[in-house]
Design a protein around this motif. Structure first.
Motif, PDB file in Angstrom:
ATOM      1  N   ARG A 116       3.005  -7.089  -1.870  1.00 10.19           N
ATOM      2  CA  ARG A 116       3.494  -6.627  -3.133  1.00 10.19           C
ATOM      3  C   ARG A 116       3.481  -4.903  -3.127  1.00 10.19           C
ATOM      4  N   THR A 117       4.606  -4.707  -2.285  1.00  9.68           N
ATOM      5  CA  THR A 117       4.939  -3.439  -2.438  1.00  9.68           C
ATOM      6  C   THR A 117       6.395  -3.177  -2.527  1.00  9.68           C
ATOM      7  N   VAL A 118       6.655  -1.951  -3.264  1.00 12.87           N
ATOM      8  CA  VAL A 118       8.062  -1.706  -2.999  1.00 12.87           C
ATOM      9  C   VAL A 118       8.464  -0.551  -2.023  1.00 12.87           C
ATOM     10  N   VAL A 119       9.202  -0.787  -1.314  1.00 15.64           N
ATOM     11  CA  VAL A 119       9.371   0.235  -0.121  1.00 15.64           C
ATOM     12  C   VAL A 119      10.564   1.124  -0.429  1.00 15.64           C
ATOM     13  N   LEU A 120      10.181   2.335  -0.544  1.00 16.77           N
ATOM     14  CA  LEU A 120      11.327   3.518  -0.912  1.00 16.77           C
ATOM     15  C   LEU A 120      11.830   4.087   0.383  1.00 16.77           C
ATOM     16  N   SER A 121      12.955   4.698   0.301  1.00 12.83           N
ATOM     17  CA  SER A 121      13.844   5.216   1.514  1.00 12.83           C
ATOM     18  C   SER A 121      13.123   5.682   2.387  1.00 12.83           C
ATOM     19  N   ASP A 122      12.068   6.792   1.915  1.00 12.50           N
ATOM     20  CA  ASP A 122      11.515   7.633   2.779  1.00 12.50           C
ATOM     21  C   ASP A 122      10.074   6.876   3.221  1.00 12.50           C
ATOM     22  N   VAL A 123       9.960   5.659   3.394  1.00 12.44           N
ATOM     23  CA  VAL A 123       9.092   4.889   4.044  1.00 12.44           C
ATOM     24  C   VAL A 123       7.736   4.995   2.975  1.00 12.44           C
ATOM     25  N   ALA A 124       7.869   5.684   1.881  1.00 14.81           N
ATOM     26  CA  ALA A 124       6.852   5.623   0.906  1.00 14.81           C
ATOM     27  C   ALA A 124       6.725   4.524   0.279  1.00 14.81           C
TER      28      ALA A 124
END
Lengths: 99, 426
Positions: free
Chosen positions: B117-125
């Protein structure tokens, strides 16, 4: 005995904090109205403000839109989708909202 | 279950500083907190939902993930194309949303780890959620119309996502010589803003009528019927006689290929070389919906009509244009209406309560001329697993209404834009 009393009090306290009050959401349909009728004072539009208004006035106007008694553009078409009970609940909710 | 105790702000700081992937997978609700909601997409649907959630329960942690620092609204962008309005009037920032206790992260969501249950952002945050709201809007189907590529859109603009494309189409109209042929290609259903192509034709006609009166507009349509059709056709006859020609599917209106090198649109019946070509191509839910598996084979996202939860992915709710919302059209009003109903359902779900059945509204205004407005309205409720039109309600503006009624609806159209953008971004 004193300890039992304290425990009971704690239990009551715990119960009252853990059983949070039911989430208060707007009655069915109410949230949709603010797409046109502004909740904010900051906006100047030709739409009637509903917040803080006498609920009886909102109910009367909506019922008259529904019957066609009151001239309308879209409100005549929209009011036909709501029952008297729904209109009353929506009116009461808007009346209670702060401007 | 172990859990790192870091605040949202610290968490973001840390991940941005180190650019390291940190995952917090334990749902906050396990600790009795009201929960974390991540909203992907900051348009009419997403931004409304984020704000409505905070208003219903300020204790819910809300993160809005949006790639762009500025939002450009599509409603009224046809006025920009026709030179009646500047693009700046369509643009909104997220400052007030950030100021209302919502964490706004200006990065695209690249993928979603549904197990963690995580959204992965472009900078791997990574941003963890208990419930995720997808409000990503539309993507163009670049494989949907032969010859229509991203490069082709630079010559034959779609202008169906407002911004540079809007200005490109306007510039082409402005530099077109009098007597030019403007061709608008309209897609089959479903697509964003069903009356949009016809409002666009109307306002372009309004521009051409005074500036370039020998010109003509040809609408090549992949459908035999369209939103507010009889009102549009009657108004065109009255305001723009012989200026707009509409070719329906059954008369060979469906565009089968385009050629940007010659600005030509081809149907099964022939080819049309345009001075200005506006290709409104087939669409689908934006990419992230397919990435997370929330879109079905139609390209759109099936949802539960009470909670807007995806029928394909647990704990993911889809609102706005990307969703399959039964009788509701893909409009900004519908998106705003769905967003508020979804927020109410989420607040209830996070508190362990049963969501109430919503009632939703849509109203779509179209301008045939700046002082000539028409509308379609509807009321919707869940029925048989779909958002369904409430019988006896809704419909379009009356035919044969006096011009004063059209003027009134034009005023209301303008008022609506001010109200809704104030509610969403103000």
């Amino acid at each position: 005995m004193k300890r039992i009393y304290c425990l009971a009090a704690l239990a009551v306290l715990f119960a009252s904090t853990s059983a949070a009050p039911a989430i208060d959401v707007a009655p069915a349909g109410a949230a949709a109205c603010s797409g046109c009728h502004p909740m904010s004072r900051a906006v100047e539009t030709p739409f009637t403000r509903l917040t803080g208004r006498n609920p009886a006035d909102i109910v009367t106007a909506t019922q008259e839109f529904r019957t066609g008694q009151r001239p309308a553009t879209v409100m005549g078409r929209l009011a036909k989708g709501f029952t008297d009970d729904e209109i009353k609940a929506i009116a009461a909710w808007y009346a209670a909202q702060k401007e | 279950m172990t859990r790192h105790h870091v605040s949202r702000r610290d968490f973001l700081k840390r991940t941005t500083a180190s650019a390291a992937a940190v995952t917090i997978s334990a749902p906050a609700i396990a600790e009795g907190a009201p929960g974390r909601v991540v909203v992907v997409g900051g348009g009419f649907a997403g931004a409304t939902c984020a704000r409505a959630l905070k208003r219903i329960n300020p204790r819910i942690s809300v993160t809005l993930v949006e790639a762009s620092h500025a939002f450009t609204a599509c409603p009224f962008s046809n006025n920009v194309i026709a030179g009646l309005r500047e693009l700046k009037a369509q643009q909104f920032d997220y400052k007030r949303i950030e100021g209302s206790g919502i964490e706004v992260t200006f990065e695209p969501a690249t993928r979603i780890d549904t197990d963690a249950r995580t959204v992965v952002l472009s900078d791997v945050a990574r941003v963890p959620y208990d419930r995720l709201v997808l409000a990503p809007g539309i993507d163009i189907r670049w494989d949907g119309l032969s010859g229509y590529t991203e490069a082709a859109a630079e010559r034959m603009p779609h202008a169906w996502r407002a911004g540079e494309q809007t200005l490109l189409l306007r510039k082409q109209l402005e530099s077109m010589e009098d007597g030019g042929l403007v061709v608008i290609s309209a897609p089959a259903n479903p697509f964003r803003c069903p009356p949009g192509p016809y409002e666009r034709a109307s306002l372009i006609a309004h521009y051409l009528k005074t500036r370039k009166p020998k010109s003509k507009i040809l609408i090549l349509d992949a459908k035999d019927a369209f939103s507010k059709q009889s009102l549009f056709l009657a108004a065109w006859k009255e305001l723009y006689p012989d200026l707009i020609e509409w070719v329906p599917l059954s008369k060979g209106g469906r565009v089968t290929s385009v050629d940007p090198s010659t600005n030509t649109l081809t149907t099964e019946f022939g080819s049309h070389k345009a001075a200005v070509a506006n290709v409104i191509p087939p669409q689908k839910a934006a990419h992230i919906a397919a990435v997370v598996g929330a879109a079905n084979k139609t390209g759109w996202c099936p949802i539960d009509p009470v909670t807007f939860e995806s029928k394909l992915q647990e704990n993911i709710h889809v609102i706005g244009d990307a969703s399959i919302a039964g009788g509701m059209p893909k409009s900004a009003f519908a998106a705003n209406s769905q967003a508020k109903a979804c927020a109410a359902a989420l607040a209830k779900l996070l508190a362990g309560e049963k969501p109430e059945e919503p009632k939703l509204i849509n109203t779509c205004y179209s301008l045939v001329a700046p002082d000539y407005g028409i509308s379609v309205a509807g009321v919707y409720e869940p029925r048989n697993g779909q958002l369904t039109d409430v019988k006896g309600a809704g419909g379009v503006s009356p035919a044969n209404a006096p011009r004063s009624a059209r003027q009134l609806e034009a005023n209301f159209a303008n008022g609506w834009f001010k109200t809704i953008t104030e509610e969403v971004f103000g």
